[in-house]
Design an enzyme around this catalytic site. Structure first.
Site, PDB file in Angstrom:
ATOM      1  N   ASP A  14      54.386 -13.586   1.118  1.00  0.00           N
ATOM      2  CA  ASP A  14      55.206 -12.541   1.058  1.00  0.00           C
ATOM      3  C   ASP A  14      54.268 -11.172   0.860  1.00  0.00           C
ATOM      4  O   ASP A  14      54.954 -10.073   0.726  1.00  0.00           O
ATOM      5  CB  ASP A  14      55.976 -12.748  -0.171  1.00  0.00           C
ATOM      6  CG  ASP A  14      56.680 -13.797   0.005  1.00  0.00           C
ATOM      7  OD1 ASP A  14      57.316 -14.158   1.275  1.00  0.00           O
ATOM      8  OD2 ASP A  14      57.366 -14.660  -0.881  1.00  0.00           O
ATOM      9  N   CYS A  15      53.060 -11.257   0.429  1.00  0.00           N
ATOM     10  CA  CYS A  15      52.270  -9.963   0.169  1.00  0.00           C
ATOM     11  C   CYS A  15      50.849 -10.397   0.589  1.00  0.00           C
ATOM     12  O   CYS A  15      50.298 -11.346   0.417  1.00  0.00           O
ATOM     13  CB  CYS A  15      52.601  -9.706  -1.342  1.00  0.00           C
ATOM     14  SG  CYS A  15      51.984 -10.959  -2.444  1.00  0.00           S
ATOM     15  N   CYS A  18      49.208 -13.111  -1.478  1.00  0.00           N
ATOM     16  CA  CYS A  18      49.500 -14.427  -0.939  1.00  0.00           C
ATOM     17  C   CYS A  18      48.349 -14.680   0.027  1.00  0.00           C
ATOM     18  O   CYS A  18      47.859 -15.649   0.385  1.00  0.00           O
ATOM     19  CB  CYS A  18      50.906 -14.347  -0.194  1.00  0.00           C
ATOM     20  SG  CYS A  18      52.187 -14.346  -1.398  1.00  0.00           S
ATOM     21  N   CYS A 359      49.237  -7.989  -9.211  1.00  0.00           N
ATOM     22  CA  CYS A 359      50.097  -7.973  -8.104  1.00  0.00           C
ATOM     23  C   CYS A 359      50.327  -6.765  -7.323  1.00  0.00           C
ATOM     24  O   CYS A 359      50.234  -6.503  -6.198  1.00  0.00           O
ATOM     25  CB  CYS A 359      51.629  -8.754  -8.234  1.00  0.00           C
ATOM     26  SG  CYS A 359      51.346 -10.632  -8.144  1.00  0.00           S
ATOM     27  N   ASP A 401      38.746  16.433  24.710  1.00  0.00           N
ATOM     28  CA  ASP A 401      38.363  16.506  26.098  1.00  0.00           C
ATOM     29  C   ASP A 401      39.647  17.452  26.767  1.00  0.00           C
ATOM     30  O   ASP A 401      40.404  17.561  26.239  1.00  0.00           O
ATOM     31  CB  ASP A 401      38.502  15.026  26.731  1.00  0.00           C
ATOM     32  CG  ASP A 401      38.359  15.167  28.237  1.00  0.00           C
ATOM     33  OD1 ASP A 401      37.271  15.707  28.860  1.00  0.00           O
ATOM     34  OD2 ASP A 401      39.063  14.404  28.913  1.00  0.00           O
ATOM     35  N   THR A 403      40.217  17.867  30.514  1.00  0.00           N
ATOM     36  CA  THR A 403      41.039  17.401  31.683  1.00  0.00           C
ATOM     37  C   THR A 403      41.867  16.202  31.222  1.00  0.00           C
ATOM     38  O   THR A 403      41.127  15.097  30.771  1.00  0.00           O
ATOM     39  CB  THR A 403      40.003  17.171  32.693  1.00  0.00           C
ATOM     40  OG1 THR A 403      39.319  18.113  33.081  1.00  0.00           O
ATOM     41  CG2 THR A 403      41.037  16.637  34.222  1.00  0.00           C
TER      42      THR A 403
END
Length: 690
Positions: A14-15, A18, A359, A401, A403
């Protein structure tokens, strides 16, 4: 036996925390290296030495720490994210609902039968704690003692021992609710990425032997012909072989205005055919089409961690043990040295344990970056990871750049001057040399020459100078005036008007000049003005002559350096006060793109645009450059807010817990609350409009 790259699908992450647990579980296994985990993509990738360990050991290690794992390394992987269940359909959510129901019964009993309610609170604690304790033990075995699961288990058991069953049950329940909320947030982030994958239609109308039949789009092979009706999505990357129609490429590039395309033009899977029937020759299989590769790049980017994220990972490794140490001292010192009651200080120490969970801090960076990457992908802005976002936010100088980047990249022949023979012969000779080249000047010359060019031999491109070849025993060439050693008033006059001049020669004798003009993009001037307002300097780096570069730079009000060879561009970038971003077409500018702190390729879905640079602007619009930088700055601002929320709440409740102002359930509520706040704040970026 050599190491092989293995890929697994891991469900239940979930995060970022984990993902860290999965990484910790497998990277200690002998024979495993280069571990990468993405919780959004639900993917684990690693190098495995089969002589030391097999895939079964990897699956066993991940399963032990509480995640479902499936091995996809032994068959062709076509990118597809499985639909997530509704939040209430997951095992974790059902467990929370059960624990919540028992907790509710316990509170009712507390009003009518206080003695029985104690056992009901104990039951609610045990029900909620079992999966947490099981996971804590598995993580402990893999050498990860300081996890939120282990702290939760100690705190809940400790609370039961000192007779705080009601608080223990509430703490466990709040923790479980926080985990479910994290799962919902992860599902939303995945849905955003999945939305890209789902743009590709499931079926296609395949044309064979004059008849059409419906087939799965995933089964299409290269060079097959598909019929695309008005209103249909194009089922594969390809080239139009018949028909002219408006193509809505907003799903891929974010460009809302349909582009008129006809025979020979490329089209991309997921784009919408708006007007007429088209026949399209497939050029890429399903797993390799533009959208599949954009999704893959976004997912790879999510596992490429930012410097800030790496710092927080290191910080959390000592932060958690430090807080555990403070909690232990809080439990021992007042009772032993000051004769304070054990129950009071054990309770406060347990509250500190819960505050030790990092967490919210751990997910503060990856949650924001995942949201930003997803938002960027939907708007045609690809950034390959947190490190790129972090550097982009700090950009001070941009090298463009000219062109195809600041200009349209499609010059037109404006004048032909014959020094020998006639204009037709000059054009015919130039077309023969340039035949087969994809350089914008070559394309313009070939567009002007309507006939089939002569076939030449020994064609050779000279970087930054031009092209030579052999025709009927003679050396013919198309070179820049400086490469051809030409100093002519006619050339100077044309170049003063901002035109590019090439010299057409036969056996080193000039036979004529061809003048071409490439206009700035419509949005180039406004984009450069935006960059100035943002405090970012801009410089054009071009191989063109001084006069042509000056004409374009003067029109756009920007600095320039002209007549640069590829190595000169590298030197120019090194000399800029950084961090420096280089914007190019991803082909001729590859060395400069690599030299810059952030290399950005412009190009709608081209292979090089997606792969050579750190970032890509798919819409080929200059105005997207400041938008990309704004998105990066918004992301870093969001990350700073998240870190402030996480650390601020920790600091406040660290003090209040030691002083006994707040207890166990407030401590876990603060942790869960911080995690939820950080996640919600990060998800704001999903709606960002930079």
């Amino acid at each position: 036996m050599t190491s092989e790259v293995c890929e697994f699908t891991v469900k239940g992450m979930d995060c970022g925390s984990c993902a860290g647990k999965v990484r910790g579980a497998v990277e200690r296994i002998d024979g495993v290296e280069d571990v990468e985990v993405s919780h959004i993509a639900e993917k684990l990738t690693l190098k495995l030495d089969g002589s030391k360990t097999d895939r079964a050991a990897i699956k066993k290690a991940v399963s032990k720490v509480g995640y479902e794992i499936d091995d996809h390394s032994d068959h062709t992987h076509v990118h597809e994210i499985d639909p997530d269940k509704h939040w209430y359909e997951t095992t974790k959510s059902r467990h929370v609902l059960l624990a919540g129901a028992v907790l509710a019964v316990a509170w009712v009993l507390a009003l009518i039968a206080p003695t029985l309610s104690v056992w009901a609170f104990v039951a609610a604690t045990v029900i909620g704690l079992l999966p947490v304790a099981r996971k804590a033990f598995a993580l402990l075995i893999t050498g990860q003692p300081f996890t939120i699961e282990s702290l939760m288990t100690i705190a809940a058991i400790g609370a039961l021992i000192i007779g705080e069953a009601q608080e223990a049950a509430l703490v466990v329940f709040l923790f479980a609710v926080g985990e479910v909320l994290e799962g919902v947030a992860a599902t939303k982030a995945r849905a955003s990425i999945r939305g890209l994958s789902e743009l590709i239609p499931k079926s296609a109308w395949l044309e064979e032997n004059g008849a059409t039949r419906e087939v799965p789009a995933s089964d299409l092979k290269i060079d097959q012909i598909v019929v695309v009706r008005p209103g249909d999505r194009i089922p594969a990357d390809g080239v139009i072989t018949e028909g002219t129609s408006g193509i809505d490429e907003s799903p891929i590039t974010g460009e809302s205005v349909p582009l008129t395309k006809s025979e020979g033009d490329p089209v991309y899977a997921g784009a919408i055919n708006t007007e007429a029937v088209l026949r399209v020759r497939v050029t890429k299989e399903a797993h390799d089409n533009t959208i599949a590769r954009i999704v893959e790049l976004v997912e790879e980017a999510e596992s490429a961690r930012a410097p800030t994220e790496r710092f927080i990972d290191r910080f959390s490794r000592w932060y958690m043990p430090t807080v555990v140490g403070i909690a232990l001292l809080t439990v021992l010192i007042p009772p032993l040295l000051l004769a304070q009651p054990w129950e009071t200080w054990i309770y406060r120490g347990l509250a500190l344990l819960l505050i030790g969970c990092p967490c919210a801090l751990v997910i503060s960076v990856p949650a924001a970056i995942a949201s930003a990457l997803s938002t960027g992908a939907r708007q045609g802005l690809l950034m390959k990871g947190g490190a790129v976002i972090e550097t982009t936010a700090a950009i001070k100088q941009i090298a463009f750049d000219k062109t195809g980047t600041l200009t349209r990249g499609t010059p037109q022949v404006t004048k032909i001057i014959a020094l020998q023979g006639d204009e037709a012969d000059v054009l015919r000779t130039a077309a023969a040399v340039e035949n087969g080249s994809s350089h914008p000047l070559a394309v313009a010359i070939l567009d002007r020459f309507a006939d089939t060019p002569f076939k030449v031999e020994n064609a050779k491109a000279i970087a930054g100078k031009g092209v030579t070849a052999t025709l009927d025993g003679q050396t013919i060439s198309v070179l820049s005036p400086s490469a051809a050693n030409i100093d002519d008033d006619q050339v100077a006059m044309l170049e003063a008007e901002g035109q590019t001049v090439v010299v057409v020669s036969r056996d080193n004798r000039p036979i004529g000049y061809i003048a071409l003009r490439d206009e700035p993009r419509d949005d180039a001037k406004s984009a450069l003005a935006e960059l100035r307002e943002m405090g970012i300097g801009a410089t054009i780096l071009t191989g063109d002559n001084e006069r042509t570069a000056a004409a374009i730079a003067g029109e756009l009000d920007v600095d320039f350096k002209a007549k640069l060879m590829p190595e000169d561009k590298l030197s120019a970038i090194r000399g800029m006060a950084g961090p420096v971003m280089m914007i190019g077409d991803g082909i001729n500018d590859a060395p400069a793109l690599k030299q810059a702190d952030v290399g950005v390729a412009m190009g709608s879905g081209t292979d090089v645009a997606l792969e050579t640079a750190d970032a890509a602007i798919l819409r080929s619009r200059v105005v997207d450059v400041p938008r990309m930088i704004r998105l990066a700055r918004m992301t870093m601002g969001n990350i700073r807010q998240n870190i402030g929320i996480a650390l601020g709440l920790k600091a406040v409740f660290l003090v209040t817990s030691i002083l006994g102002i707040t207890g166990l359930w407030i401590a876990i509520l603060a942790d869960t609350g911080a995690t939820v706040l950080v996640t919600i704040n990060a998800m704001r970026l999903l709606r960002a409009k930079p």
